[in-house]
Design a protein around this motif. Structure first.
Motif, PDB file in Angstrom:
ATOM      1  N   LEU A 275      -9.368 -15.625   2.615  1.00 42.72           N
ATOM      2  CA  LEU A 275     -10.147 -14.642   1.876  1.00 42.72           C
ATOM      3  C   LEU A 275      -9.906 -13.322   2.333  1.00 42.72           C
ATOM      4  CD1 LEU A 275     -12.961 -14.301   0.385  1.00 42.72           C
ATOM      5  CD2 LEU A 275     -14.294 -14.074   2.563  1.00 42.72           C
ATOM      6  N   TYR A 276      -9.718 -13.061   3.652  1.00 42.95           N
ATOM      7  CA  TYR A 276      -9.267 -11.985   3.938  1.00 42.95           C
ATOM      8  C   TYR A 276      -8.005 -11.284   3.402  1.00 42.95           C
ATOM      9  CZ  TYR A 276      -7.636  -8.019   7.295  1.00 42.95           C
ATOM     10  OH  TYR A 276      -7.145  -6.819   7.800  1.00 42.95           O
ATOM     11  N   PHE A 277      -6.982 -12.063   3.339  1.00 44.45           N
ATOM     12  CA  PHE A 277      -5.717 -11.610   2.752  1.00 44.45           C
ATOM     13  C   PHE A 277      -5.806 -11.449   1.459  1.00 44.45           C
ATOM     14  CE2 PHE A 277      -3.977 -12.753   7.102  1.00 44.45           C
ATOM     15  CZ  PHE A 277      -3.523 -11.624   7.168  1.00 44.45           C
ATOM     16  N   LEU A 278      -6.818 -12.147   0.768  1.00 40.94           N
ATOM     17  CA  LEU A 278      -6.811 -12.162  -0.857  1.00 40.94           C
ATOM     18  C   LEU A 278      -7.766 -11.258  -1.444  1.00 40.94           C
ATOM     19  CD1 LEU A 278      -6.237 -15.785  -1.893  1.00 40.94           C
ATOM     20  CD2 LEU A 278      -4.552 -14.099  -1.940  1.00 40.94           C
ATOM     21  N   MET A 279      -8.854 -10.810  -0.636  1.00 40.92           N
ATOM     22  CA  MET A 279     -10.173 -10.100  -1.175  1.00 40.92           C
ATOM     23  C   MET A 279     -10.292  -8.867  -0.151  1.00 40.92           C
ATOM     24  SD  MET A 279     -12.368 -13.000  -2.516  1.00 40.92           S
ATOM     25  CE  MET A 279     -13.736 -11.890  -3.187  1.00 40.92           C
ATOM     26  N   ILE A 280     -10.344  -9.007   1.121  1.00 44.29           N
ATOM     27  CA  ILE A 280     -10.740  -7.830   1.852  1.00 44.29           C
ATOM     28  C   ILE A 280      -9.940  -7.089   1.981  1.00 44.29           C
ATOM     29  CG2 ILE A 280     -11.671  -7.263   4.115  1.00 44.29           C
ATOM     30  CD1 ILE A 280     -13.138 -10.026   3.877  1.00 44.29           C
ATOM     31  N   ARG A 281      -8.610  -7.292   2.286  1.00 43.85           N
ATOM     32  CA  ARG A 281      -7.544  -6.592   2.676  1.00 43.85           C
ATOM     33  C   ARG A 281      -7.129  -5.540   1.414  1.00 43.85           C
ATOM     34  NH1 ARG A 281      -1.643  -7.496   4.415  1.00 43.85           N
ATOM     35  NH2 ARG A 281      -1.136  -5.429   5.516  1.00 43.85           N
ATOM     36  N   PRO A 282      -6.943  -6.081   0.316  1.00 43.85           N
ATOM     37  CA  PRO A 282      -6.507  -5.419  -1.038  1.00 43.85           C
ATOM     38  C   PRO A 282      -7.648  -4.380  -1.113  1.00 43.85           C
ATOM     39  CG  PRO A 282      -5.886  -7.691  -1.253  1.00 43.85           C
ATOM     40  CD  PRO A 282      -6.832  -7.624  -0.098  1.00 43.85           C
ATOM     41  N   GLN A 283      -8.934  -4.612  -1.107  1.00 49.48           N
ATOM     42  CA  GLN A 283     -10.079  -3.863  -1.321  1.00 49.48           C
ATOM     43  C   GLN A 283     -10.255  -2.527  -0.288  1.00 49.48           C
ATOM     44  OE1 GLN A 283     -11.885  -3.283  -3.955  1.00 49.48           O
ATOM     45  NE2 GLN A 283     -13.133  -2.033  -2.883  1.00 49.48           N
ATOM     46  N   MET A 284      -9.720  -2.731   0.878  1.00 52.36           N
ATOM     47  CA  MET A 284      -9.704  -2.078   2.016  1.00 52.36           C
ATOM     48  C   MET A 284      -8.486  -0.878   1.413  1.00 52.36           C
ATOM     49  SD  MET A 284     -10.408  -4.021   5.319  1.00 52.36           S
ATOM     50  CE  MET A 284      -9.367  -2.901   6.372  1.00 52.36           C
ATOM     51  N   LYS A 285      -7.300  -1.302   1.002  1.00 50.59           N
ATOM     52  CA  LYS A 285      -6.175  -0.740   0.499  1.00 50.59           C
ATOM     53  C   LYS A 285      -6.718   0.284  -0.548  1.00 50.59           C
ATOM     54  CE  LYS A 285      -1.648  -0.904  -0.878  1.00 50.59           C
ATOM     55  NZ  LYS A 285      -0.252  -1.828  -1.380  1.00 50.59           N
ATOM     56  N   ARG A 286      -7.365  -0.119  -1.462  1.00 52.89           N
ATOM     57  CA  ARG A 286      -7.686   0.337  -2.630  1.00 52.89           C
ATOM     58  C   ARG A 286      -8.560   1.755  -2.310  1.00 52.89           C
ATOM     59  NH1 ARG A 286      -7.587  -4.568  -5.598  1.00 52.89           N
ATOM     60  NH2 ARG A 286      -9.714  -4.980  -4.831  1.00 52.89           N
TER      61      ARG A 286
ATOM     62  N   LYS B 123      -8.853   3.199   0.607  1.00 53.65           N
ATOM     63  CA  LYS B 123      -8.098   4.011   1.266  1.00 53.65           C
ATOM     64  C   LYS B 123      -7.118   5.097   0.325  1.00 53.65           C
ATOM     65  CE  LYS B 123      -4.358   4.523   4.706  1.00 53.65           C
ATOM     66  NZ  LYS B 123      -3.372   3.825   5.528  1.00 53.65           N
ATOM     67  N   GLU B 124      -6.773   4.661  -0.882  1.00 50.34           N
ATOM     68  CA  GLU B 124      -6.234   5.360  -1.708  1.00 50.34           C
ATOM     69  C   GLU B 124      -6.989   6.297  -2.531  1.00 50.34           C
ATOM     70  OE1 GLU B 124      -4.292   2.265  -4.058  1.00 50.34           O
ATOM     71  OE2 GLU B 124      -2.553   1.927  -2.826  1.00 50.34           O
ATOM     72  N   HIS B 125      -8.075   5.613  -2.855  1.00 46.10           N
ATOM     73  CA  HIS B 125      -9.327   6.532  -3.707  1.00 46.10           C
ATOM     74  C   HIS B 125      -9.745   7.704  -2.703  1.00 46.10           C
ATOM     75  CE1 HIS B 125     -13.133   7.346  -5.224  1.00 46.10           C
ATOM     76  NE2 HIS B 125     -12.713   7.419  -6.275  1.00 46.10           N
ATOM     77  N   ARG B 126      -9.938   7.335  -1.450  1.00 46.48           N
ATOM     78  CA  ARG B 126     -10.330   8.415  -0.339  1.00 46.48           C
ATOM     79  C   ARG B 126      -9.424   9.484  -0.530  1.00 46.48           C
ATOM     80  NH1 ARG B 126     -10.721   5.730   4.325  1.00 46.48           N
ATOM     81  NH2 ARG B 126     -11.504   3.729   3.618  1.00 46.48           N
TER      82      ARG B 126
ATOM     83  N   ARG C 175     -17.630  14.311  -5.985  1.00 46.15           N
ATOM     84  CA  ARG C 175     -16.112  13.853  -5.920  1.00 46.15           C
ATOM     85  C   ARG C 175     -15.807  12.726  -5.897  1.00 46.15           C
ATOM     86  NH1 ARG C 175     -13.646  18.626  -1.859  1.00 46.15           N
ATOM     87  NH2 ARG C 175     -11.786  17.237  -2.326  1.00 46.15           N
ATOM     88  N   VAL C 176     -16.669  11.699  -5.407  1.00 47.28           N
ATOM     89  CA  VAL C 176     -16.291  10.357  -5.304  1.00 47.28           C
ATOM     90  C   VAL C 176     -16.575   9.737  -6.866  1.00 47.28           C
ATOM     91  CG1 VAL C 176     -17.025  10.002  -2.901  1.00 47.28           C
ATOM     92  CG2 VAL C 176     -18.793   9.824  -4.600  1.00 47.28           C
ATOM     93  N   ALA C 177     -16.924  10.424  -7.742  1.00 45.03           N
ATOM     94  CA  ALA C 177     -17.101   9.732  -8.937  1.00 45.03           C
ATOM     95  C   ALA C 177     -15.753   9.787  -9.815  1.00 45.03           C
ATOM     96  CB  ALA C 177     -18.305  10.443  -9.766  1.00 45.03           C
TER      97      ALA C 177
END
Length: 114
Positions: free
Chosen positions: A35-46, A48-51, A99-101
């Motif tokens: 679950l961490y590698f398939l869902m949580i880690r990619p979401q954290m990467k997205r 970070k890119e959005h920020r 800005r976050v929108a």
């Protein structure tokens, strides 16, 4: 059977039970790792890119907001941006949004092509 024999048998059963308990939790632990590698880690990467994208917004960028508005950034403050969404009688119509929108930054000239 003496008391020492009973104690020895109970200790052997306790050791076997401890190994069996770990084997029962192994599939659950494995599910959390997957679950961490398939869902949580990619979401954290997205996130970070959005920020990073939001922090690099500048005047003149063409953006799309989460609500689907297309506009050109005319002012940037700490938490808000002013988007020029239209021209009327030579004046630009601006709206304020957070800005976050902002969901994505478009290549320059995209608004003119529409």
């Amino acid at each position: 059977m003496s008391l020492t024999d009973l104690l020895r048998v109970s200790l052997n059963q306790a050791d076997a039970g401890a190994a069996g308990g770990l084997a029962q939790f192994l599939p659950i632990i494995l599910m959390f790792v997957v679950l961490y590698f398939l869902m949580i880690r990619p979401q954290m990467k997205r996130q970070k890119e959005h920020r990073k994208m939001v922090s690099e917004l500048a005047k003149g960028d063409e953006v799309i907001t989460a609500g689907g508005l297309l506009g050109k950034v005319s002012r940037v403050t700490d938490n808000y941006i002013a988007l020029e969404v239209a021209q009327q009688d030579g004046k630009s119509i601006e709206i304020l949004c957070q800005r976050v929108a902002v969901s994505s930054v478009l290549p320059k000239g995209t608004i003119k092509d529409l």
